[in-house]
Design an enzyme around this catalytic site. Structure first.
Site, PDB file in Angstrom:
ATOM      1  N   LYS A 227       0.858  -1.191   0.000  1.00  0.00           N
ATOM      2  CA  LYS A 227       0.000   0.000   0.000  1.00  0.00           C
ATOM      3  C   LYS A 227       0.896   1.243   0.000  1.00  0.00           C
ATOM      4  CE  LYS A 227      -4.303   1.176   2.372  1.00  0.00           C
ATOM      5  NZ  LYS A 227      -4.991   1.047   3.653  1.00  0.00           N
TER       6      LYS A 227
HETATM    7  C1  E4P Z   1      -8.193   2.252   3.434  1.00  0.00           C
HETATM    8  O1  E4P Z   1      -7.543   1.312   3.045  1.00  0.00           O
HETATM    9  C2  E4P Z   1      -8.129   2.798   4.797  1.00  0.00           C
HETATM   10  O2  E4P Z   1      -7.540   1.836   5.647  1.00  0.00           O
HETATM   11  C3  E4P Z   1      -9.453   3.089   5.398  1.00  0.00           C
HETATM   12  O3  E4P Z   1     -10.528   2.655   4.618  1.00  0.00           O
HETATM   13  C4  E4P Z   1      -9.581   4.418   6.044  1.00  0.00           C
HETATM   14  O4  E4P Z   1     -10.854   4.521   6.617  1.00  0.00           O
HETATM   15  P1  E4P Z   1     -11.234   5.609   7.713  1.00  0.00           P
HETATM   16  O5  E4P Z   1     -11.516   6.881   7.019  1.00  0.00           O
HETATM   17  O6  E4P Z   1     -12.461   5.050   8.365  1.00  0.00           O
HETATM   18  O7  E4P Z   1     -10.051   5.711   8.649  1.00  0.00           O
END
Ligand code: E4P
Length: 217
Positions: free
Chosen positions: A87
């Site tokens: 990522k």
């Molecule tokens: C994406 O991969 C992130 O981990 C995630 O969806 C972030 O979500 P949040 O806005 O609830 O922290």
């Protein structure tokens, strides 16, 4: 539509896996910290534990923000387990790193996508997934679903193979609306996934069926 769970919590991953519909897991540094997983070795061990629990892709985020650092970290992560997807944040050095990883056959998830231009760049670099954060856009009074629609149109126009991974999902309606628009994947909390199964008429109907069965026996 693929279903990913967005957590580093082992119990929740086990519960989602138990449902039989889980296609993968996404994590981020905040989710790892929330589980008290700190220190490089512990973080790598935790990713391995997750990979051994599920059969699909497991997104593991790099912490570096410079090209060399992202490459070094990404290669360590990718070598850890075949299910790891590296990522990478949507920054200029991240785009260059995604290009490098894609040429090496390493899967990537370009994270922190808040505009269709960012998604287009990530797709051109060869990202496996782009992660538009719809909940965080909704939080600032901007319709996150419109972003998913724009990315869907652009990717279809040019037949990009990059998958749209709708992220920052907060509730079951986010999932349903993303499915209507054609997001390839959604990642959200276990609560939003379970909520899809709920309907009061299902509960009432089931209660009645069971009561009638008891009467007949
Ligand atoms: C994406 O991969 C992130 O981990 C995630 O969806 C972030 O979500 P949040 O806005 O609830 O922290």
């Amino acid at each position: 539509m693929k279903f990913f769970i967005d957590t580093a919590n082992i119990e929740q991953i086990k519960q989602a896996e138990h449902l039989g519909i889980l296609d993968g897991v996404t994590t981020n540094p905040s989710l790892m910290a929330k589980e008290g997983v700190t220190g490089n070795n512990n973080i790598l061990k935790h990713y391995l534990k997750i990979c051994n629990l599920v059969t699909g892709d497991v997104s593991a985020e790099v912490i570096s923000v410079d090209y060399d650092g992202i490459i070094k970290e990404g290669e360590i992560l990718a070598n850890l387990h075949k299910q790891i997807v590296v990522k990478v944040p949507m920054i200029p050095d991240g785009i260059k790193a995604i290009k490098y990883f894609s040429e090496k056959g390493i899967k990537t998830n370009c994270t922190l996508i808040f505009s269709s231009g960012q998604a287009l760049l990530a797709a051109k670099a060869g990202a496996t997934y782009v992660s538009p954060f719809i909940g965080r856009l909704d939080d600032v009074s901007t319709d996150g679903l419109v972003l998913i629609e724009e990315i869907r149109l652009i990717f279809d126009n040019y037949a990009f193979e990059t998958e749209i991974l709708a992220a920052s999902i907060r509730n079951p309606m986010h999932i349903i609306n993303c499915a209507k628009i054609g997001a390839d994947v959604m990642t959200g909390p276990l609560s939003a996934i379970i909520a899809l199964s709920k309907h009061p008429l299902t509960d009432i109907g089931l209660e009645k069926f069971l009561a009638d069965h008891r009467k007949g026996n």
